[in-house]
Design a protein around this motif. Structure first.
Motif, PDB file in Angstrom:
ATOM      1  N   PRO A  88       0.887  -1.169   0.001  1.00 18.22           N
ATOM      2  CA  PRO A  88      -0.032   0.025  -0.172  1.00 18.22           C
ATOM      3  C   PRO A  88       0.851   1.143   0.024  1.00 18.22           C
ATOM      4  O   PRO A  88       0.390   2.226  -0.559  1.00 18.22           O
ATOM      5  CB  PRO A  88      -0.870  -0.167   1.285  1.00 18.22           C
ATOM      6  N   GLU A  89       2.005   1.295   0.682  1.00 18.63           N
ATOM      7  CA  GLU A  89       2.864   2.589   0.690  1.00 18.63           C
ATOM      8  C   GLU A  89       3.546   2.907  -0.454  1.00 18.63           C
ATOM      9  O   GLU A  89       3.622   3.910  -0.895  1.00 18.63           O
ATOM     10  CB  GLU A  89       3.851   2.216   1.758  1.00 18.63           C
ATOM     11  N   GLU A  90       3.841   1.659  -1.164  1.00 18.31           N
ATOM     12  CA  GLU A  90       4.505   1.876  -2.487  1.00 18.31           C
ATOM     13  C   GLU A  90       3.413   2.203  -3.540  1.00 18.31           C
ATOM     14  O   GLU A  90       3.914   2.910  -4.631  1.00 18.31           O
ATOM     15  CB  GLU A  90       4.936   0.298  -3.082  1.00 18.31           C
ATOM     16  N   VAL A  91       2.343   1.837  -3.370  1.00 18.70           N
ATOM     17  CA  VAL A  91       1.108   2.443  -4.466  1.00 18.70           C
ATOM     18  C   VAL A  91       1.165   3.797  -4.549  1.00 18.70           C
ATOM     19  O   VAL A  91       1.072   4.496  -5.220  1.00 18.70           O
ATOM     20  CB  VAL A  91      -0.176   1.690  -4.113  1.00 18.70           C
ATOM     21  N   GLU A  92       1.309   4.388  -3.373  1.00 17.71           N
ATOM     22  CA  GLU A  92       1.128   5.799  -2.940  1.00 17.71           C
ATOM     23  C   GLU A  92       2.339   6.406  -3.396  1.00 17.71           C
ATOM     24  O   GLU A  92       2.436   7.556  -3.975  1.00 17.71           O
ATOM     25  CB  GLU A  92       0.983   6.180  -1.384  1.00 17.71           C
ATOM     26  N   ILE A  93       3.508   5.939  -3.295  1.00 15.24           N
ATOM     27  CA  ILE A  93       4.752   6.441  -3.903  1.00 15.24           C
ATOM     28  C   ILE A  93       4.711   6.381  -5.243  1.00 15.24           C
ATOM     29  O   ILE A  93       5.250   7.368  -5.629  1.00 15.24           O
ATOM     30  CB  ILE A  93       5.816   5.446  -3.455  1.00 15.24           C
ATOM     31  N   ALA A  94       4.278   5.429  -5.911  1.00 21.28           N
ATOM     32  CA  ALA A  94       4.165   5.509  -7.356  1.00 21.28           C
ATOM     33  C   ALA A  94       3.136   6.682  -7.833  1.00 21.28           C
ATOM     34  O   ALA A  94       3.457   7.207  -8.639  1.00 21.28           O
ATOM     35  CB  ALA A  94       3.558   4.071  -8.069  1.00 21.28           C
ATOM     36  N   ARG A  95       1.841   6.753  -7.169  1.00 20.01           N
ATOM     37  CA  ARG A  95       1.174   7.454  -7.358  1.00 20.01           C
ATOM     38  C   ARG A  95       1.570   9.102  -7.409  1.00 20.01           C
ATOM     39  O   ARG A  95       1.384   9.948  -8.052  1.00 20.01           O
ATOM     40  CB  ARG A  95      -0.243   7.556  -6.582  1.00 20.01           C
ATOM     41  N   GLU A  96       2.242   9.308  -6.119  1.00 19.33           N
ATOM     42  CA  GLU A  96       2.722  10.676  -6.035  1.00 19.33           C
ATOM     43  C   GLU A  96       3.977  10.969  -7.164  1.00 19.33           C
ATOM     44  O   GLU A  96       4.089  12.035  -7.477  1.00 19.33           O
ATOM     45  CB  GLU A  96       3.615  10.896  -4.618  1.00 19.33           C
ATOM     46  N   PHE A  97       4.718  10.094  -7.292  1.00 18.98           N
ATOM     47  CA  PHE A  97       5.687  10.116  -8.471  1.00 18.98           C
ATOM     48  C   PHE A  97       5.151  10.610  -9.881  1.00 18.98           C
ATOM     49  O   PHE A  97       5.668  11.333 -10.325  1.00 18.98           O
ATOM     50  CB  PHE A  97       6.647   8.866  -8.755  1.00 18.98           C
ATOM     51  N   VAL A  98       4.217   9.686 -10.128  1.00 18.43           N
ATOM     52  CA  VAL A  98       3.647  10.014 -11.428  1.00 18.43           C
ATOM     53  C   VAL A  98       2.864  11.438 -11.426  1.00 18.43           C
ATOM     54  O   VAL A  98       3.207  12.457 -12.219  1.00 18.43           O
ATOM     55  CB  VAL A  98       2.543   9.228 -11.823  1.00 18.43           C
ATOM     56  N   THR A  99       2.173  11.850 -10.363  1.00 22.05           N
ATOM     57  CA  THR A  99       1.289  12.898 -10.283  1.00 22.05           C
ATOM     58  C   THR A  99       2.212  14.248  -9.772  1.00 22.05           C
ATOM     59  O   THR A  99       2.304  15.404 -10.333  1.00 22.05           O
ATOM     60  CB  THR A  99       0.122  12.859  -9.613  1.00 22.05           C
ATOM     61  N   GLY A 100       2.875  13.837  -8.591  1.00 24.84           N
ATOM     62  CA  GLY A 100       3.696  15.314  -8.200  1.00 24.84           C
ATOM     63  C   GLY A 100       4.795  15.333  -8.599  1.00 24.84           C
ATOM     64  O   GLY A 100       5.295  16.663  -8.966  1.00 24.84           O
ATOM     65  N   VAL A 101       5.424  14.273  -8.907  1.00 24.01           N
ATOM     66  CA  VAL A 101       6.914  14.518  -9.422  1.00 24.01           C
ATOM     67  C   VAL A 101       7.260  14.913 -11.005  1.00 24.01           C
ATOM     68  O   VAL A 101       7.566  15.799 -11.446  1.00 24.01           O
ATOM     69  CB  VAL A 101       7.986  13.326  -8.890  1.00 24.01           C
ATOM     70  N   LEU A 102       6.537  13.892 -11.569  1.00 20.11           N
ATOM     71  CA  LEU A 102       6.291  13.848 -13.241  1.00 20.11           C
ATOM     72  C   LEU A 102       5.450  14.862 -13.656  1.00 20.11           C
ATOM     73  O   LEU A 102       5.655  15.352 -14.806  1.00 20.11           O
ATOM     74  CB  LEU A 102       6.267  12.611 -13.876  1.00 20.11           C
ATOM     75  N   GLY A 103       4.585  15.244 -12.683  1.00 22.82           N
ATOM     76  CA  GLY A 103       3.670  16.129 -13.173  1.00 22.82           C
ATOM     77  C   GLY A 103       2.817  15.769 -14.329  1.00 22.82           C
ATOM     78  O   GLY A 103       2.244  16.786 -14.906  1.00 22.82           O
ATOM     79  N   ILE A 104       2.285  14.698 -14.444  1.00 23.15           N
ATOM     80  CA  ILE A 104       1.258  13.998 -15.520  1.00 23.15           C
ATOM     81  C   ILE A 104       0.014  13.690 -14.567  1.00 23.15           C
ATOM     82  O   ILE A 104      -0.019  13.371 -13.435  1.00 23.15           O
ATOM     83  CB  ILE A 104       1.844  13.242 -16.240  1.00 23.15           C
ATOM     84  N   GLY A 105      -0.947  13.648 -15.315  1.00 23.43           N
ATOM     85  CA  GLY A 105      -2.306  13.481 -14.702  1.00 23.43           C
ATOM     86  C   GLY A 105      -2.288  11.843 -14.356  1.00 23.43           C
ATOM     87  O   GLY A 105      -1.825  11.334 -15.345  1.00 23.43           O
ATOM     88  N   GLY A 106      -2.680  11.478 -13.168  1.00 20.94           N
ATOM     89  CA  GLY A 106      -2.729  10.121 -12.818  1.00 20.94           C
ATOM     90  C   GLY A 106      -3.926   9.909 -11.923  1.00 20.94           C
ATOM     91  O   GLY A 106      -4.097  10.679 -11.177  1.00 20.94           O
ATOM     92  N   HIS A 107      -4.597   8.787 -12.195  1.00 19.98           N
ATOM     93  CA  HIS A 107      -5.720   8.538 -11.514  1.00 19.98           C
ATOM     94  C   HIS A 107      -5.557   6.869 -10.998  1.00 19.98           C
ATOM     95  O   HIS A 107      -5.436   6.069 -11.820  1.00 19.98           O
ATOM     96  CB  HIS A 107      -7.252   8.638 -12.342  1.00 19.98           C
ATOM     97  N   LEU A 108      -5.578   6.481  -9.780  1.00 21.35           N
ATOM     98  CA  LEU A 108      -5.517   5.320  -9.298  1.00 21.35           C
ATOM     99  C   LEU A 108      -6.682   4.405  -9.357  1.00 21.35           C
ATOM    100  O   LEU A 108      -7.630   5.074  -8.759  1.00 21.35           O
ATOM    101  CB  LEU A 108      -4.819   5.210  -7.736  1.00 21.35           C
ATOM    102  N   VAL A 109      -6.656   3.480  -9.795  1.00 21.62           N
ATOM    103  CA  VAL A 109      -7.667   2.368  -9.693  1.00 21.62           C
ATOM    104  C   VAL A 109      -7.353   1.008  -9.181  1.00 21.62           C
ATOM    105  O   VAL A 109      -6.057   0.671  -9.671  1.00 21.62           O
ATOM    106  CB  VAL A 109      -8.305   2.274 -11.110  1.00 21.62           C
TER     107      VAL A 109
END
Length: 114
Positions: A88-109
């Motif tokens: 679960p922590e790594e899921v959030e890390i990946a989500r934050e990396f895509v949306t916050g760091v790379l700055g691309i739109g990302g939606h977790l499903v």
């Protein structure tokens, strides 16, 4: 539900190629470092014409735990990034990396979510 079963089958019967290991810089953005192993499923085709993108975590045996639906305005593409063996922590890390760091739109499903 069939979507995640199909993804799990692709992962189970395919080869994950990690071409950007955890801790390595992004090839075009050297200041950005990958927080998880990142690569693709060999023999598949994703939205950008390459293999389906995959983040690989440390929860061995967890399988496909979700996908990030992404839309990159700079590249003008949309694709999925499959989350494999992620805690679960790594899921959030990946989500934050895509949306916050790379700055691309990302939606977790996640499996089982509408």
């Amino acid at each position: 539900m069939r979507f995640f079963a199909a993804l799990a089958d692709l992962v189970r019967h395919g080869e994950i190629v990690v071409d950007r290991p955890r801790g390595r810089p992004h090839p075009r953005i050297p200041d950005v470092v990958y927080p998880l192993d990142y690569g693709y499923l060999a023999g598949t085709i994703g939205g950008d014409g390459g293999g389906i993108d995959v983040f690989v975590g440390s929860a061995a045996g967890a399988g496909v735990v979700g996908v990030l639906l992404t839309a990159d305005l700079a590249k003008r593409d949309a694709e999925i990034k499959v989350l494999v063996d992620c805690s679960p922590e790594e899921v959030e890390i990946a989500r934050e990396f895509v949306t916050g760091v790379l700055g691309i739109g990302g939606h977790l499903v996640r499996p089982g979510e509408p």
